[in-house]
Design a protein around this motif. Structure first.
Motif, PDB file in Angstrom:
ATOM      1  N   PRO A   1      -2.840  17.960  -5.264  1.00 51.49           N
ATOM      2  CA  PRO A   1      -2.649  16.781  -4.411  1.00 51.49           C
ATOM      3  C   PRO A   1      -1.227  16.715  -3.881  1.00 51.49           C
ATOM      4  O   PRO A   1      -0.300  17.270  -4.458  1.00 51.49           O
ATOM      5  N   GLY A   2      -1.065  16.022  -2.768  1.00 51.71           N
ATOM      6  CA  GLY A   2       0.251  15.934  -2.163  1.00 51.71           C
ATOM      7  C   GLY A   2       0.443  16.967  -1.077  1.00 51.71           C
ATOM      8  O   GLY A   2      -0.385  17.863  -0.890  1.00 51.71           O
ATOM      9  N   CYS A   3       1.544  16.844  -0.349  1.00 51.33           N
ATOM     10  CA  CYS A   3       1.784  17.701   0.810  1.00 51.33           C
ATOM     11  C   CYS A   3       2.836  18.783   0.570  1.00 51.33           C
ATOM     12  O   CYS A   3       2.976  19.689   1.399  1.00 51.33           O
ATOM     13  N   ALA A   4       3.599  18.694  -0.512  1.00 48.75           N
ATOM     14  CA  ALA A   4       4.705  19.631  -0.713  1.00 48.75           C
ATOM     15  C   ALA A   4       4.258  21.088  -0.711  1.00 48.75           C
ATOM     16  O   ALA A   4       4.788  21.903   0.055  1.00 48.75           O
ATOM     17  N   PRO A   5       3.272  21.489  -1.558  1.00 47.39           N
ATOM     18  CA  PRO A   5       2.865  22.896  -1.541  1.00 47.39           C
ATOM     19  C   PRO A   5       2.219  23.308  -0.226  1.00 47.39           C
ATOM     20  O   PRO A   5       2.338  24.457   0.202  1.00 47.39           O
ATOM     21  N   GLN A   6       1.554  22.352   0.430  1.00 48.82           N
ATOM     22  CA  GLN A   6       0.886  22.678   1.691  1.00 48.82           C
ATOM     23  C   GLN A   6       1.906  22.903   2.812  1.00 48.82           C
ATOM     24  O   GLN A   6       1.694  23.745   3.709  1.00 48.82           O
ATOM     25  N   ILE A   7       3.020  22.166   2.774  1.00 48.78           N
ATOM     26  CA  ILE A   7       4.094  22.378   3.746  1.00 48.78           C
ATOM     27  C   ILE A   7       4.681  23.768   3.580  1.00 48.78           C
ATOM     28  O   ILE A   7       4.950  24.479   4.552  1.00 48.78           O
ATOM     29  N   VAL A   8       4.883  24.168   2.323  1.00 55.11           N
ATOM     30  CA  VAL A   8       5.390  25.516   2.045  1.00 55.11           C
ATOM     31  C   VAL A   8       4.415  26.555   2.583  1.00 55.11           C
ATOM     32  O   VAL A   8       4.816  27.553   3.203  1.00 55.11           O
TER      33      VAL A   8
ATOM     34  N   GLU B   1       0.838  -1.199   0.000  1.00 56.95           N
ATOM     35  CA  GLU B   1       0.000   0.000   0.000  1.00 56.95           C
ATOM     36  C   GLU B   1       0.875   1.252   0.000  1.00 56.95           C
ATOM     37  O   GLU B   1       0.665   2.194  -0.768  1.00 56.95           O
ATOM     38  N   THR B   2       1.886   1.257   0.875  1.00 57.05           N
ATOM     39  CA  THR B   2       2.765   2.417   0.971  1.00 57.05           C
ATOM     40  C   THR B   2       3.613   2.579  -0.283  1.00 57.05           C
ATOM     41  O   THR B   2       3.891   3.702  -0.708  1.00 57.05           O
ATOM     42  N   SER B   3       4.032   1.479  -0.882  1.00 58.11           N
ATOM     43  CA  SER B   3       4.817   1.559  -2.117  1.00 58.11           C
ATOM     44  C   SER B   3       4.011   2.199  -3.236  1.00 58.11           C
ATOM     45  O   SER B   3       4.535   3.006  -4.015  1.00 58.11           O
ATOM     46  N   MET B   4       2.735   1.840  -3.323  1.00 53.84           N
ATOM     47  CA  MET B   4       1.869   2.468  -4.324  1.00 53.84           C
ATOM     48  C   MET B   4       1.756   3.969  -4.074  1.00 53.84           C
ATOM     49  O   MET B   4       1.859   4.782  -4.999  1.00 53.84           O
ATOM     50  N   VAL B   5       1.576   4.352  -2.806  1.00 50.26           N
ATOM     51  CA  VAL B   5       1.488   5.771  -2.466  1.00 50.26           C
ATOM     52  C   VAL B   5       2.799   6.477  -2.800  1.00 50.26           C
ATOM     53  O   VAL B   5       2.800   7.603  -3.292  1.00 50.26           O
ATOM     54  N   THR B   6       3.926   5.817  -2.565  1.00 53.57           N
ATOM     55  CA  THR B   6       5.234   6.414  -2.845  1.00 53.57           C
ATOM     56  C   THR B   6       5.380   6.772  -4.312  1.00 53.57           C
ATOM     57  O   THR B   6       5.918   7.835  -4.657  1.00 53.57           O
ATOM     58  N   VAL B   7       4.914   5.893  -5.184  1.00 54.49           N
ATOM     59  CA  VAL B   7       4.977   6.169  -6.623  1.00 54.49           C
ATOM     60  C   VAL B   7       4.203   7.445  -6.964  1.00 54.49           C
ATOM     61  O   VAL B   7       4.689   8.316  -7.691  1.00 54.49           O
ATOM     62  N   TRP B   8       3.008   7.576  -6.414  1.00 50.11           N
ATOM     63  CA  TRP B   8       2.190   8.758  -6.676  1.00 50.11           C
ATOM     64  C   TRP B   8       2.769   9.995  -6.010  1.00 50.11           C
ATOM     65  O   TRP B   8       2.720  11.100  -6.566  1.00 50.11           O
ATOM     66  N   VAL B   9       3.320   9.830  -4.804  1.00 49.54           N
ATOM     67  CA  VAL B   9       3.918  10.966  -4.103  1.00 49.54           C
ATOM     68  C   VAL B   9       5.081  11.527  -4.906  1.00 49.54           C
ATOM     69  O   VAL B   9       5.239  12.745  -5.056  1.00 49.54           O
ATOM     70  N   LEU B  10       5.933  10.640  -5.437  1.00 47.85           N
ATOM     71  CA  LEU B  10       7.066  11.104  -6.235  1.00 47.85           C
ATOM     72  C   LEU B  10       6.588  11.848  -7.474  1.00 47.85           C
ATOM     73  O   LEU B  10       7.146  12.899  -7.831  1.00 47.85           O
ATOM     74  N   ALA B  11       5.549  11.329  -8.126  1.00 44.45           N
ATOM     75  CA  ALA B  11       5.005  12.014  -9.295  1.00 44.45           C
ATOM     76  C   ALA B  11       4.520  13.417  -8.924  1.00 44.45           C
ATOM     77  O   ALA B  11       4.766  14.394  -9.647  1.00 44.45           O
ATOM     78  N   ALA B  12       3.844  13.534  -7.777  1.00 41.48           N
ATOM     79  CA  ALA B  12       3.341  14.835  -7.336  1.00 41.48           C
ATOM     80  C   ALA B  12       4.484  15.774  -6.971  1.00 41.48           C
ATOM     81  O   ALA B  12       4.460  16.963  -7.311  1.00 41.48           O
ATOM     82  N   TYR B  13       5.496  15.255  -6.279  1.00 40.65           N
ATOM     83  CA  TYR B  13       6.656  16.072  -5.915  1.00 40.65           C
ATOM     84  C   TYR B  13       7.325  16.636  -7.175  1.00 40.65           C
ATOM     85  O   TYR B  13       7.653  17.822  -7.243  1.00 40.65           O
ATOM     86  N   LEU B  14       7.551  15.757  -8.151  1.00 37.20           N
ATOM     87  CA  LEU B  14       8.231  16.191  -9.368  1.00 37.20           C
ATOM     88  C   LEU B  14       7.395  17.214 -10.131  1.00 37.20           C
ATOM     89  O   LEU B  14       7.920  18.221 -10.623  1.00 37.20           O
TER      90      LEU B  14
END
Length: 420
Positions: free
Chosen positions: A343-350, A295-308
């Motif tokens: 989606p994702g947390c990167a912009p929200q952290i900023v 489950e986490t590996s699947m999320v990691t793939v999407w998280v990386l896509a969102a980060y990039l």
């Protein structure tokens, strides 16, 4: 090859980003995504899965039998700092256990990884913002389940983007005829791995070994993530040494690499672990760990896509969230709500960091807290993109309403409220 390199350099120069900068963005995104997000997600998903294993699936049964409590339960999951609690709720919807209103309540209450920043640097503001987000999420979730609030019309508009792949969630009486559509789901799939292992021999042994190594790296990543937050979320240089920076770097790069292996290759040999689904029960503790890892590996793939996507977008178009937020003025809560659509947390952290630096008002912080879906949207996007789009649109509505009301009527809506 020379022609391709020349074209790449020319394209990079056109968008004001050098090949070196492009590579650094990629490397840092690969590293940061696992430590800042995936390690925390792994712990939350594992805890929920282990409870399922120990209780024989009684939590899911309880939610199915108590529809009226679902929006509250979903909002409580979303309120957990980080995105793990909300990520747990998304497969419940995909399985058909919870209502669409509960999905919206969960996403609206999602604190995301930005909660760690706010609770560390502006705890009073965080308590108020996330408390308001919880109330707004529960009220709006119930409103959707009871009255629909036009979900059917939005669903019909989004339907042109493609067909959904799941059952669309629990059939509440008001939303059943107009909510995200029902297509081809069999509940029996929840009791076993959707993808049966087909390999054997060396690759199976290797995949099991890498799965175990993944958990070792996830534990190291969690330690690095906790230290990172305890230090006030500093800039972390890329370093290979027996230091905090070295732990952060090695855990991040290795964890993402192992996640990609498990998601794209390993599942063929050890089973997918019902990624994106909720199991009725687990036959063993090892199966519980495998499900959480997949489950986490699947999320990691999407998280990386969102980060990039986010980082390259910021660099290519030379955007600065701080400057944009400062220029928003009275429209700051609207800007915060719209930013939550990403989606994702990167912009929200900023955005949370900007609040701690007193560059945006409390109304904008709260609007963003309600609108943001964090990484919880990724499992839903992976299985049912249509429902994900409808859900993220609906979390923006209470965010706009609450943010604008706070801007005009909240006595502490100015800059710096609750900042240490």
């Amino acid at each position: 090859m020379i022609a391709l390199q020349t074209s790449a350099v020319g394209l990079a120069q056109l968008f004001a980003i050098t090949p070196t900068e492009a590579w650094e963005i990629f490397a840092f995104s690969v590293r940061d995504g696992f430590v800042q997000v995936s390690a925390f997600v792994a712990v939350t998903v594992l805890l929920f899965s282990y409870v399922q294993y120990r209780t024989g699936g009684r939590i899911v049964t309880f939610l199915e039998a108590n529809e009226r409590l679902q929006p509250i339960a979903g909002a409580l999951l979303g309120l957990t700092p980080g995105c793990g609690g909300a990520i747990v709720a998304m497969p419940l919807y995909i399985r058909g256990t919870i209502s669409f209103g509960t999905v919206v309540a969960t996403l609206a209450a999602t604190a995301g990884d930005s909660a760690f920043v706010i609770l560390a640097l502006a705890p009073e503001a965080g308590l108020y913002a996330y408390g308001l987000a919880f109330v707004a999420a529960v009220l709006f979730g119930y409103a959707i389940d009871i009255w629909g609030l036009g979900v059917g019309r939005v669903d019909s508009a989004v339907a042109r983007l493609g067909r959904p792949m799941t059952d669309g969630g629990f059939a509440t009486t008001s939303v059943a005829s107009g909510g995200p559509s029902v297509v081809g789901y069999e509940s029996g799939q929840c009791g076993h791995d959707r993808e049966t292992p087909t390999g054997s021999g060396a690759m199976t042994t290797l995949s099991h070994a890498l799965h175990i190594l993944w958990w070792v790296v996830a534990a190291a990543g969690l330690l690095a993530g906790v230290l990172y937050l305890a230090r006030g979320a500093p800039e972390v240089s890329m370093e290979l040494a027996p230091t905090f920076f070295g732990l952060f770097t090695v855990a991040g790069l290795t964890g993402t690499a192992l996640s990609f292996y498990l998601h794209f290759v390993g599942r063929r040999y050890i089973g997918e672990g019902d990624a994106g689904r909720v199991r009725e029960d687990f036959a063993s503790a090892y199966g519980t760990f495998k499900h959480a890892a997949m489950e986490t590996s699947m999320v990691t793939v999407w998280v990386l896509a969102a980060y990039l996507l986010y980082e390259y977008g910021m660099a290519i178009f030379a955007l600065d969230i701080g400057t944009l937020a400062a220029a928003a003025g009275a429209f700051a809560p609207i800007a915060g709500a719209l930013l939550g659509l990403v989606p994702g947390c990167a912009p929200q952290i900023v955005f949370a960091t900007l609040y701690a630096e007193q560059q945006i008002p409390f109304s904008a912080l709260t609007a963003n807290a309600i609108s943001q879906d964090g990484d919880a949207l990724f499992p839903l996007m992976a299985i049912d993109m249509k429902a994900a789009i409808v859900a993220t649109v609906y979390t923006t509505i209470p965010a706009l309403i609450t943010g604008i009301l706070l801007h005009y009527f909240w006595p502490f809506a100015s800059f710096g409220f609750g900042v240490l």
